[in-house]
Each structure stands twice: as structure tokens, then as C-alpha cells.
Motif scaffolding. Sequence first.
Motif, PDB file in Angstrom:
ATOM      1  N   GLY A  81      15.718  48.681  61.409  1.00 41.40           N
ATOM      2  CA  GLY A  81      15.964  47.510  61.241  1.00 41.40           C
ATOM      3  C   GLY A  81      14.680  46.823  61.576  1.00 41.40           C
ATOM      4  N   GLY A  82      13.672  47.815  62.040  1.00 40.62           N
ATOM      5  CA  GLY A  82      12.177  47.402  62.782  1.00 40.62           C
ATOM      6  C   GLY A  82      11.409  47.394  61.253  1.00 40.62           C
ATOM      7  N   ARG A  83      10.252  46.744  61.430  1.00 42.99           N
ATOM      8  CA  ARG A  83       9.436  46.694  59.965  1.00 42.99           C
ATOM      9  C   ARG A  83       8.193  47.719  60.458  1.00 42.99           C
ATOM     10  N   VAL A  84       7.763  48.312  59.369  1.00 46.70           N
ATOM     11  CA  VAL A  84       6.540  49.420  59.176  1.00 46.70           C
ATOM     12  C   VAL A  84       5.679  49.019  58.190  1.00 46.70           C
ATOM     13  N   ILE A  85       4.559  49.487  58.198  1.00 53.03           N
ATOM     14  CA  ILE A  85       3.506  49.204  57.157  1.00 53.03           C
ATOM     15  C   ILE A  85       3.464  50.528  56.272  1.00 53.03           C
ATOM     16  N   THR A 123      -0.422  47.926  49.870  1.00 50.52           N
ATOM     17  CA  THR A 123       0.430  48.157  51.088  1.00 50.52           C
ATOM     18  C   THR A 123       1.268  46.878  51.381  1.00 50.52           C
ATOM     19  N   LEU A 124       2.317  47.417  52.099  1.00 50.11           N
ATOM     20  CA  LEU A 124       3.378  46.456  52.293  1.00 50.11           C
ATOM     21  C   LEU A 124       4.186  46.835  53.571  1.00 50.11           C
ATOM     22  N   SER A 125       4.847  45.687  54.132  1.00 48.11           N
ATOM     23  CA  SER A 125       5.708  45.854  55.258  1.00 48.11           C
ATOM     24  C   SER A 125       7.038  46.285  54.609  1.00 48.11           C
ATOM     25  N   CYS A 126       7.924  46.792  55.123  1.00 46.52           N
ATOM     26  CA  CYS A 126       9.227  47.123  54.733  1.00 46.52           C
ATOM     27  C   CYS A 126      10.255  47.137  55.942  1.00 46.52           C
ATOM     28  N   ILE A 127      11.416  47.501  55.545  1.00 47.82           N
ATOM     29  CA  ILE A 127      12.482  47.613  57.020  1.00 47.82           C
ATOM     30  C   ILE A 127      12.861  49.039  56.711  1.00 47.82           C
ATOM     31  N   VAL A 128      13.077  49.743  58.119  1.00 45.87           N
ATOM     32  CA  VAL A 128      13.595  50.954  58.183  1.00 45.87           C
ATOM     33  C   VAL A 128      15.133  50.706  58.095  1.00 45.87           C
ATOM     34  N   ALA A 129      15.609  51.523  57.116  1.00 43.80           N
ATOM     35  CA  ALA A 129      16.925  51.833  57.012  1.00 43.80           C
ATOM     36  C   ALA A 129      17.796  52.820  57.445  1.00 43.80           C
ATOM     37  N   ALA A 130      16.978  54.111  57.583  1.00 42.02           N
ATOM     38  CA  ALA A 130      17.620  55.505  58.283  1.00 42.02           C
ATOM     39  C   ALA A 130      16.552  56.139  58.508  1.00 42.02           C
ATOM     40  N   VAL A 131      17.019  56.837  59.704  1.00 42.62           N
ATOM     41  CA  VAL A 131      15.851  57.864  60.158  1.00 42.62           C
ATOM     42  C   VAL A 131      16.665  59.274  60.294  1.00 42.62           C
ATOM     43  N   HIS A 132      16.031  60.222  59.752  1.00 36.93           N
ATOM     44  CA  HIS A 132      16.481  61.546  59.439  1.00 36.93           C
ATOM     45  C   HIS A 132      15.503  62.626  59.359  1.00 36.93           C
ATOM     46  N   GLU A 133      15.849  63.977  59.159  1.00 40.03           N
ATOM     47  CA  GLU A 133      14.943  65.160  59.190  1.00 40.03           C
ATOM     48  C   GLU A 133      14.825  65.697  57.743  1.00 40.03           C
ATOM     49  N   THR A 134      15.411  65.240  56.629  1.00 39.99           N
ATOM     50  CA  THR A 134      15.472  65.714  55.509  1.00 39.99           C
ATOM     51  C   THR A 134      14.153  65.254  54.620  1.00 39.99           C
ATOM     52  N   PRO A 135      13.223  65.888  54.217  1.00 38.47           N
ATOM     53  CA  PRO A 135      12.284  65.477  53.160  1.00 38.47           C
ATOM     54  C   PRO A 135      12.653  65.240  51.864  1.00 38.47           C
ATOM     55  N   PRO A 136      12.116  64.152  51.027  1.00 44.92           N
ATOM     56  CA  PRO A 136      12.598  63.987  49.871  1.00 44.92           C
ATOM     57  C   PRO A 136      12.316  65.400  48.923  1.00 44.92           C
ATOM     58  N   ALA A 137      13.191  65.292  47.860  1.00 43.99           N
ATOM     59  CA  ALA A 137      13.141  66.630  47.056  1.00 43.99           C
ATOM     60  C   ALA A 137      12.229  66.281  45.919  1.00 43.99           C
ATOM     61  N   VAL A 147      14.105  43.705  63.588  1.00 43.63           N
ATOM     62  CA  VAL A 147      14.161  42.218  63.101  1.00 43.63           C
ATOM     63  C   VAL A 147      15.409  42.044  62.258  1.00 43.63           C
ATOM     64  N   VAL A 148      15.974  42.976  61.760  1.00 44.90           N
ATOM     65  CA  VAL A 148      17.187  43.044  61.066  1.00 44.90           C
ATOM     66  C   VAL A 148      18.166  43.890  61.709  1.00 44.90           C
ATOM     67  N   THR A 149      19.557  43.282  61.945  1.00 42.03           N
ATOM     68  CA  THR A 149      20.277  43.967  62.783  1.00 42.03           C
ATOM     69  C   THR A 149      21.212  44.755  61.838  1.00 42.03           C
ATOM     70  N   GLN A 150      21.738  45.767  62.682  1.00 48.23           N
ATOM     71  CA  GLN A 150      22.967  46.590  61.794  1.00 48.23           C
ATOM     72  C   GLN A 150      23.897  45.962  60.907  1.00 48.23           C
ATOM     73  N   PRO A 151      24.624  44.754  61.687  1.00 48.08           N
ATOM     74  CA  PRO A 151      25.449  44.173  60.646  1.00 48.08           C
ATOM     75  C   PRO A 151      24.671  43.673  59.684  1.00 48.08           C
ATOM     76  N   GLN A 152      23.611  43.131  59.830  1.00 49.98           N
ATOM     77  CA  GLN A 152      22.766  42.581  58.483  1.00 49.98           C
ATOM     78  C   GLN A 152      22.704  43.654  57.395  1.00 49.98           C
ATOM     79  N   LEU A 153      22.209  44.842  57.793  1.00 49.96           N
ATOM     80  CA  LEU A 153      21.863  45.929  56.903  1.00 49.96           C
ATOM     81  C   LEU A 153      23.221  46.420  56.203  1.00 49.96           C
ATOM     82  N   LYS A 154      24.316  46.283  56.934  1.00 45.15           N
ATOM     83  CA  LYS A 154      25.374  46.553  56.397  1.00 45.15           C
ATOM     84  C   LYS A 154      25.882  45.798  55.438  1.00 45.15           C
ATOM     85  N   LEU A 155      25.728  44.140  55.586  1.00 40.96           N
ATOM     86  CA  LEU A 155      26.169  43.349  54.771  1.00 40.96           C
ATOM     87  C   LEU A 155      25.167  43.283  53.271  1.00 40.96           C
ATOM     88  N   PHE A 156      23.798  43.568  53.664  1.00 39.62           N
ATOM     89  CA  PHE A 156      22.868  43.667  52.558  1.00 39.62           C
ATOM     90  C   PHE A 156      23.224  44.692  51.632  1.00 39.62           C
TER      91      PHE A 156
END
Length: 845
Positions: A49-53, A61-75, A91-100
Motif C-alpha cells: 500500500g506504500g509508494r515506490v519509485i 520513472t513512475l511512482s506506483c503502489i506495492v500490491a504484494a511482496v513475495h520471494e518468487t522472481p518473474p519467469a 497511502v492505500v489501505t488493504q480494504p482499498q486494494l481489495k475494492l480496486f
Amino acid sequence: MSLTFDFVSPEPAATDRVTLFADVILPLPLPKLYTYRVPYEMNDEVVIGGRVIVQFGAKKTLSCIVAAVHETPPAQYQAKYILEFIDDAPVVTQPQLKLFRWMADYYMCTLGEVINAALPSALKLSSESRIQLHPAFVAEGSPYPISEPEQQILTALSTEDGKSMTFTEVGELLGVSSFHKVIKSLMQKDIIFLFEHLADKYSPKVVKKVRLAHHFIEESALETLFGQLAGRPKQLDVLMRYLQRVPVYQNIHANHRGLEKSALTSSPHLSPSAVNTLIKNGVLEQFDVIVSRFPLDDEPEAKLHFTFSEAQTTARDEILTQFSQRDIVLLHGVTGAGKTEIYIELIRNALDGGGQVLYLLPEIALTAQIVTRLMRVFGTRLGVYHSKFSDNERVEVWNGVLSGRFQVVVGVRSAVFLPFDNLALIIVDEEHESSYKQYEPAPRYNAREVALMMANYQGAKTLLGSATPAVETYYQTRAGRWGLVQLTKRFGEAGLPEIELVDTRKHREAKKMHNHFTPELLSEIERKLGLQEQVILFQNRRGYSPFINCLDCGWIPKCKNCAVSLSYHKHSHELRCHYCGYNDRMPVECPACGSRALKTVGFGTEKIEDDLKIMLPAANVQRMDLDTTRAKNSYQQIIADFENQVTNVLVGTQMVTKGLDFANVSLVGIINADSIIHYPDFRAHERAFQMFVQVSGRAGRKGKKGKVIIQTADPTQVIFDKVIRNDYLEFYEYEIGQRREYGFPPFMRVIRLTVKHVDQLLAEQAAILLTQELVERLGREAVLGPEAPYIFRIRNFYLQEITVKIDREHTVLKQAKAHVLAAMNVVKDQKEFKQARLVADVDPM
């Protein structure tokens, strides 16, 4: 020069370290989330829910919202590193992410499009975002330490007045890639502000204040001043009033804070010129103070100043009882029944229980009156959110909801995006309104439906309110899924207005029309004004005239981008397209044949206003439509003028039909009812009934007997009888039968697909292919079209429409949407249709 980033990851400190990856939501129409690698030393900083560059593509370059964190690299690709972390809290809450996620799935768009619509621009940073010095910043008086990088930016911005810098330029100035925390720090210290476009620059709210010059604080100096002003009574009165309001001797700091200048200049007993003379002579000092648009002053909250009627008390108790059994309740109350007072009581109950409340309204025009009432009750716990606010104001409300400062928010449809996480109650007032529907761009959502899902996710109750509920809403109550509470009488002594139909065709044949006014309407307006009462006139078309034409050759000016005629606007003396905004000067002669016989055809609100000023020169007429309400505070000013009876006739489009409450309005005139009824849409009769009943409800709300005059060329139409008797139930029974017979909502879901192309033939061919693919997947009975809409070209794009009807059952709907997307992808994959735009609108209004 564009700014690029080369991030070098440090060598592993230990062989057992964890490598994290973050799925981020970029504010772009991408079908999937993008995965970035988290630098090891930042593992503890990553916040869902936080922003990263991040860097996206070669240079952007853009700011974006972190939706998930894990240990699996993209294939499919090697993950780039996150460049920088902006937030240490979401800055974006978990209920918001679910709604979005639900919105992206239901409305057939991407999560990036939802995020782009949801976040205020100041929370979306890119290499082209700009910064500028905050107007309130004074370097000598700053209470914060300034770091060396911050000072570099400050110096660069101070070189010339109003200078701004892009993020690219900031990076080049500092010579580093990680500079966003420096910008964030400067923003938190109110040294700079951020904007996306030059039009969005921050304009602070400034209050002019005055204070007694410091050398007059001493008692002897003040006595001398009184002697000097003995022969100037007006100036002496001003000084005495200031000293009465500001305890100079008891509290010297009170004088430093001063008094708002308007407290002296607006007083009927004081002379504004005397105030200015004292300032000129150095007795008073004038200074500007920049204040928050949402003051934090702890003003005591007012008690409720209204007494519930028996009907209101019963309705409130029934709502609470229904809420114990169901999550959604419809309050069906006639116009003027006192629904707002019930809302206030329910909001207080929710706040007392520790929850948050969202109060949705369909139009900005309504917020002015409602906010004033709610502010008296809820004070600084109340926030307001709508599109007329600057981006900085929207961020202020966003952060206020996150911090818990605003427990109640009044807003229009975009308020459903705010970061609530403890909602107890959502109120959707005038729930039937089409203004809750977003058309362009994606997501093409209906705020009423989003509010229902938001409440479902957060365990909140939803109250829908309307005097003319949407057919789909009332159907849910009749099916027993939602609760129903009714208010059938107006509050107090007010009764429903008398409604009179006037036949315009007969008057035209008898040549008795006065411009576009029947003798009955014009006579009644004059009578009401003679009684010092007010009038609202409704015409559902803005502008002076729908079009002009040449009487000799028949030429009609057309928009060069759209398949519509240009409307004439007399105030600006121009021809304007209401679809793309194209405008042209009003010609003095026909460009086709050279004739000067140019005539306006039809009429809009501007023409009604102009005619009234000529026919009734003593009347003070004002207009409320899209043209007169473009400025930020124009809504409030127009409504305030009418409420204070500075204006006695208000002419408007559908803005005047919605929820406005004026005590002195005794007459409402509907100028041209037929244009609303005869519209090629299955909702035309529903909208007409709602509009006629709603605008009629503006008359006779405070005890005065109200009257409504409806001008029509066909008074025998069935809908008028239902409006006159205010018989919603009979209207509903007829309408639901039509919907059942022809397979429209609420019995079916509808998806409207629009194919757009700059080439008319390619638009038609793409639509035919799309139809074939849909029929193959869904069957011929589910697909209508393709066909060109009534306005077949907008903004240089030719349009073709296809309507898909789907069973309401959830699994069927989900499968059908997958088939629709697959069919759209087949068309997009064809080389000849690469430039075609395909738009899906779920539940179109």
C-alpha cells in the motif's frame, strides 16, 4: 534530457539472505501487475500500500503502489530493482486494494486505470512531475533544519518568481538517482508543493488581517492616538471596535494575531474607507495569513436544532430495525420529507460507535447547502471531497481520512476511492442519479454500486435515499433482498405542489407564445415575483440556441470533430461543440451563400435567461449550468445569492432538480418537457419521471403552497398523470413490466461495447468482426448490433456500438465477461485494426 537510473545492488552480506520481490500497480493501462526486485538493504522498508519509485521502459520513472511482496522472481523477464521507497506507511489501505481489484474485474478495466483514477495527482509522481516553492514559505522564519540537497533545490527555485522544476531536472541538479525522499521532506516542511500540470498550481487560501501597530501598544501612546482621532469619529469607531474585539492589554499575543479585516470592513456601522485610512496612516498594519482550507480549530459542535416529526422518528427507528436484519436499506421519501435530518441522526449514531461515515451526493451543487448544515453538527470531524477542489486539497482530505482527522466525508462519486478502513455507514443520497456513473475514462464505474461493495467488504451498512428510486433499486426491495422504509408526507405544514400542464402547441397555433413562454407560465412568474417569492425554471439544454441556420440556403454550422451541429453561446458570442469543446466565432454572413439571414433555432438556458431579462426587467435572473459553474466557487456563489434572495429567478439545467432546499421558492416551470421524454433509450421514461418529480419538489417546501407548470406539446402522455399524482408505485409497475418483457435491467446485465476508429469503414469492419466473435461465444440472442449511435462521430472518431445482454447469475456473468474480453482481443490482434479503440462499459446508464 531525460533522467535514467542505474541501480547497482550491493554484494550479499550472507548466503542465507532473503531476496524479496514486489508486485506493483503502475498507473498505466497494463493487464498485469509488474514485478520489481527489492534491494536487500530495503527489505524492512517495503510496505504493502506504500509508494515506490521504479523505472518503466527505457527512460520513464513512475511512482506506483506495492500490491504484494513475495520471494518468487518473474519467469518472463529479469526484474529491475526498485529505485526508492517514498512511504514508510501505506497511502492505500488493504480494504482499498481489495475494492480496486473488484472494480478492475467487474468494470473490465485494468488495476492501473483504477489506481490512476483513485489517487490525487500529488500522490502520483513521475519524472515529469513538477515542484515549486510554497507561497507561504519564508526562509528566515523556517523552524526546520535544511539539509544540503534541500538547500540546493531551494536555491534553484528561488532564482526567479514562480520558477518550477521537473523531477528530471531535480535529479540532474543533485546528480543522484535517489532524491524523492528529499522532495518528500521539503513537502512535509511546507517549503515546496507538487503539481502535474501548470493548470494545477497550488493557490493558497489567504485571509487579510489587521493589527494595531506595535508602537501604539503602550497605554500613553494609545491615549495620545485617541486625542488625535477625536475629530475623526469614523476612524475612532474603527479603533474602538478593534480594541473591543482584541484584548490588547490582557494578551499582547492577541494583537500579534490580529483580526480579520472583513470583521471591520463588512460591519454596517463602520466605514471601510476609515479602515483603509488607519492602515495608510500606520495606525493599523495589514498583513496576509495563509490558512488551511480545512481549519483545525476545535469549534464546539452544535446540537441538533430540529425536532423530528412523528413520521421522521418512525422512519429512523424502522431503518435501525431493518439494519439489524439487512445491510442495505432504501429510504423512499417524497421531496421535502426531511430525509437529511434522518441522515444526520444516523451519522451521529455511527460516529458514537467509533466508525467512519461516507455521505455521497450526485452533484457538487448539492454540497454547498449540505456541508453548511453538517459542519454545524460535526465541526472539524467533517471532510469534503469533490472535483472542484485543487489537487492539494484532495490530498489534504485523503491524508485526513488516513490519520482519522476526518471521520465523516461528504463527497461526489470520486469519494468512494478514499482510504477508509473502518466504515460503519454509507449514505447514498439521490441514489437514482445518473451522475454517479463515470463515463470517461476507465474505470466506467457507478459510485452507488462501488459503495455497496465497499460496505460489504468493511461490514458497513448502506442507506440509499431517493424520492424517485432507480427501478433496479426498488426491484431489490420488492424481492426482499434490501429493506424498505417510506416517508410519504412532507415535513411540517408543507404539502406537495399543485402541478398544471400547459399545451404549447395550442398556444403556438393561436400565436400566444411569448418567445418560449406560455401566457400561463409568464403570468404566474410575474405574480410570484410580485409576492416577493422565488421561481426556478428548468430547461435541460445549456447555451443560447442548439444551432443556427441560414434562411436562404439552409446551411448549419457543424463541428469539425463530431457529427453534431455547433451550439450558439451568446455571452461569449461563439459557436461551441458540447462534445469535444471545439469553438468558432459566430459568423456575420453565411459562408456557403454569403447571405446575412442567419437565425438561431431552438433554445437553451442562456436564451431563457436573456428573454426573461427583456420581458421582466425588474427580475434578478441568474443561470446555473455547466457554463456558469466552471469556476471553483461558482456553485456556492449562485446558490448563496438565491438563498439570500439576491436572485429571485434561477434558470438551470438538471443541476436545479437535485436536492436543493430553498424556503422561498413557490413556483417551478419546466420549459420543454417533451425533449426529455422522447429520447432513444430504454431509461428515457424513468429519467423523465425522476426529473419532473425532483424539480417539482423544489417548490413549496416551507409551508408556502407550491405550484409547478409543465409546458408540453402533448399533455395526454401517460407519464404526466403519474407525475401529477406523484404515483411512483404505479410508474414502477408499468416500467418493470416493460423491462421484463424486453429483457433489460434488472432482469439482465448489459455491457455496451463501442468501437472507435478515425476511418469510418474500418470502424464498421472491426465492429462486424467483434459481433461475429461475440455471437460465436455467446449466441445471437445475447448480442444486439452493431449499429452507429445517434451521434456517430465524436472527437474525429467514428463510432459503432454493440449491446451484450447477460443473465444476472454471478458465474454466468463472469464467464460472459471472459468471452467478451476474448472476442475483443481477437479484433485487437488483427493488423488492420491496430488503431481501433475498443471500449467496454458495464451497466451503462
